[in-house]
Design an enzyme around this catalytic site. Structure first.
Site, short mmCIF file in Angstrom:
data_model
loop_
_atom_site.label_atom_id
_atom_site.label_comp_id
_atom_site.label_asym_id
_atom_site.label_seq_id
_atom_site.Cartn_x
_atom_site.Cartn_y
_atom_site.Cartn_z
N GLY A 306 -22.63 -0.26 57.78
CA GLY A 306 -22.14 0.84 57.83
C GLY A 306 -21.13 -0.08 58.02
O GLY A 306 -19.69 0.50 57.59
N GLY A 308 -18.96 -1.32 55.40
CA GLY A 308 -18.46 -1.49 53.86
C GLY A 308 -17.35 -0.18 53.67
O GLY A 308 -16.76 0.90 54.29
N CYS A 311 -17.40 3.74 53.87
CA CYS A 311 -19.22 4.49 53.90
C CYS A 311 -18.18 4.80 55.53
O CYS A 311 -17.71 4.21 56.41
CB CYS A 311 -19.44 2.73 54.86
SG CYS A 311 -20.98 2.03 54.59
N ASP A 343 -23.20 -8.53 53.71
CA ASP A 343 -22.87 -7.10 52.38
C ASP A 343 -21.81 -6.41 53.54
O ASP A 343 -22.40 -4.79 54.10
CB ASP A 343 -24.09 -6.23 52.19
CG ASP A 343 -23.78 -5.05 51.23
OD1 ASP A 343 -22.86 -4.97 50.70
OD2 ASP A 343 -24.93 -4.71 50.94
N GLY A 344 -20.23 -6.05 52.81
CA GLY A 344 -19.64 -5.04 53.34
C GLY A 344 -18.88 -5.67 54.48
O GLY A 344 -19.21 -6.44 55.55
N GLY A 345 -17.99 -5.16 54.03
CA GLY A 345 -16.97 -4.97 55.70
C GLY A 345 -15.33 -6.29 55.36
O GLY A 345 -14.80 -6.72 56.01
N ARG A 401 -15.58 4.27 45.61
CA ARG A 401 -15.70 5.02 46.73
C ARG A 401 -17.93 4.59 46.83
O ARG A 401 -18.57 4.05 45.97
CB ARG A 401 -16.65 7.31 45.67
CG ARG A 401 -17.72 6.29 44.11
CD ARG A 401 -16.98 7.79 43.36
NE ARG A 401 -19.07 8.22 42.92
CZ ARG A 401 -18.78 8.99 41.68
NH1 ARG A 401 -18.13 9.56 41.71
NH2 ARG A 401 -19.52 8.80 40.50
N GLY A 402 -17.66 5.11 48.48
CA GLY A 402 -19.26 4.70 48.68
C GLY A 402 -20.47 5.50 47.75
O GLY A 402 -19.59 6.65 47.30
N MET A 403 -21.20 4.66 47.54
CA MET A 403 -22.27 5.47 47.04
C MET A 403 -23.43 6.19 47.27
O MET A 403 -23.56 7.42 47.10
CB MET A 403 -23.67 3.95 46.17
CG MET A 403 -23.52 3.04 45.73
SD MET A 403 -22.55 4.25 44.13
CE MET A 403 -24.29 4.28 43.54
#
Ligand code: XMP
Length: 493
Positions: A306, A308, A311, A343-345, A401-403
């Protein structure tokens, strides 16, 4: 200091690091060791990975990432069962830059020049091996040979014949190929078997590219490395087989909730079918999640639920762990046994240093690369009101865009066949946004690496590995937990 207690409930913007006595003579990325383990078997010279998202990583992105010493992961955001598009992206990366071209495009000596031109155009290759019916080398044909020539002429009339070529029998190292090409002042070196059949080709252009990208992530044949994402249900086994056949160097089993029985089963199946292939799995955000994946024998773990940029998981489900806490939990659970991918953020370059110190061996980036030239998707012009002049100007944008955004999920379904209610019922966990289009991601990466080197200098270390070791040994020397005012002073501009 109990690091986990200190970072409980915290994320990137909650911390600064205290500057230490600087020891590096220069902050030049080519002079500082930034190498990091991406998986148990693959070390990158740069700790940067592009996210498997359909608005971030396709072949163009993956090529630059690998040339710059990181790696790109081709997303699986294609329709279920539609495996060929992902395969062609993997193939495009593997064909981009060769050390030895193992399967050079060939043409028969009786073919017409018009055919040779077509093959060159279709394959984007400027040198064809000319062969007889038994695939024995008869000559070489280059773009220059077919320029300004009648299309009706035969290949044999224009090629440089075998007798005038310097060839090498058997495979060879790039260093040896370079030595031969320098001695004989040639730009192409065909490799043949004892029986004269073509087994490879080395070109000066490829050797130059090797020189130009000294940190590139390459396989044993000199080709750029690339990863491919698969799911944990549906077509994942077939997809894995196809992308591996196309040359993918590793698989990323990527699902939103990687600490799950579905993931456990998928790891088991993929191991049973593909043996020792490098498997990355995720995402998880807890110590138990990390142990769960490690015990099942994956070779790297993707951490982040969460954080990302695209996300909405935390908004829609209220589940997740602040990313710094998640990284520390995972790191303390697995130690040095298995590499972690943060991964992410990561929104600002300083976040890369943070993610790497708090436990990530490498960082995976999505939104930080959004809008760059190498991202897939069209540029759309949109009117924007300029605050200073109050004039409306047309600005180029690209979609990020988020997947798990509704738009991305819909694209993966066959809308013709999907039930309208089914589409409506999809629980989206991602956003779609427009971001300004910008230049090459190469420049973004160079900037990130320079900033990372500056972090190493401020941190009193000589290399990334040393900075990480120092931090984890004595986190109290480095960590400053920020007050609201300090956070404002630090990050609001
Ligand atoms: P950044 O912050 O670099 O993060 O853009 C990239 C990562 O975000 C994750 N991702 C998602 N997470 N819903 C989610 O909950 C989504 O729709 C989504 N799309 C991407 C993914 O881990 C990616 O690497």
């Amino acid at each position: 200091m109990n690091l986990l207690d200190f970072v409980k409930g915290a994320t990137f913007d909650d911390f600064l690091f205290t500057p230490q006595l600087g020891v590096v003579p220069s902050r030049d990325p080519s002079a500082i060791d930034l190498s990091a383990r991406f998986t148990e078997h693959l070390t990158l010279q740069r700790p940067i990975v592009s996210a498997n998202m359909d608005t971030i990583t396709r072949a163009a992105m993956a090529v630059v990432l690998a040339e710059e010493g990181g790696i790109g992961i081709i997303d699986r955001g294609f329709r279920a069962g539609d495996i060929a598009p992902q395969v062609s992206e993997v193939l495009a990366v593997k064909r981009t830059q060769h050390g030895v071209i193992m399967d050079p495009h060939a043409i028969g000596e009786d073919a017409l020049i018009v055919d040779a031109r077509r093959v060159m155009r279709q394959t984007g290759v400027g040198t064809l091996a000319v062969v007889d019916e038994a695939q024995r080398l008869r000559g070489l044909l280059t773009e220059r040979d077919v320029r300004f020539v009648s299309g009706d002429a035969r290949v044999s009339e224009r090629m440089t014949p075998r007798a005038q070529l310097i060839v090498h029998t058997g495979l060879t190292s790039l260093a040896n190929a370079e030595a031969l090409m320098t001695t004989h002042k040639i730009k192409k070196l065909p490799l043949i078997n004892d029986d004269g059949t073509v087994i490879g080709l080395v070109t000066a252009k490829d050797l130059l590219k090797h020189r130009r990208h000294p940190f590139a992530t390459r396989d044993e044949r000199g080709r750029l490395r690339v990863g491919a994402a698969v799911g944990a249900t549906g077509d994942y086994l077939e997809r894995a087989a196809e992308v591996l056949k196309a040359g993918a160097d590793l698989l990323v089993i990527d699902i939103a909730h990687g600490h799950s029985t579905i993931m456990g089963r998928a790891i088991e199946q993929l191991r049973a079918r593909f043996g020792g292939v490098d498997l990355v799995a995720g995402n998880i955000a807890t110590a138990e999640g990390a142990r769960f994946l490690m015990e099942r024998g994956v070779n790297a773990i993707k951490v982040g639920i969460g954080p990302g940029g695209g996300c909405t998981t935390r908004l829609t489900t209220n589940f997740g762990v602040p990313q710094v806490e998640a990284l520390v939990q995972a790191k303390l659970a697995v130690g040095d046994r298995i590499p972690l991918i943060a991964d992410g953020g990561i929104k600002r370059h300083g976040g890369i240093a943070e993610a790497l110190l708090f436990g990530g061996d490498t960082v995976m980036l999505g939104s930080a690369f959004a809008g760059t030239q190498e991202t897939p998707g069209d540029i759309v012009m949109k009117p924007v009101l300029m605050p200073d002049s109050q004039k409306v100007v047309q600005v180029p944008f690209k979609v990020f865009r988020g997947m798990a955004s509704l738009a991305a999920v819909k694209d993966r379904l066959d809308l013709e066949e999907a039930d309208a209610h089914e589409v409506e019922a999809l629980g989206a966990e991602g956003l779609e946004v427009s971001v300004p289009a910008r230049g090459s991601v190469r420049i973004v990466i160079h900037d990130m690496l320079k900033h990372l080197c500056s972090s190493i200098s401020y941190g009193g270390a000589g290399s990334l590995g040393e900075l990480r070791a120092r931090f984890l040994a004595e986190p109290e020397r480095y960590l400053v937990r920020l007050s609201t005012a300090a956070r404002h002073e630090s990050f609001t501009r």
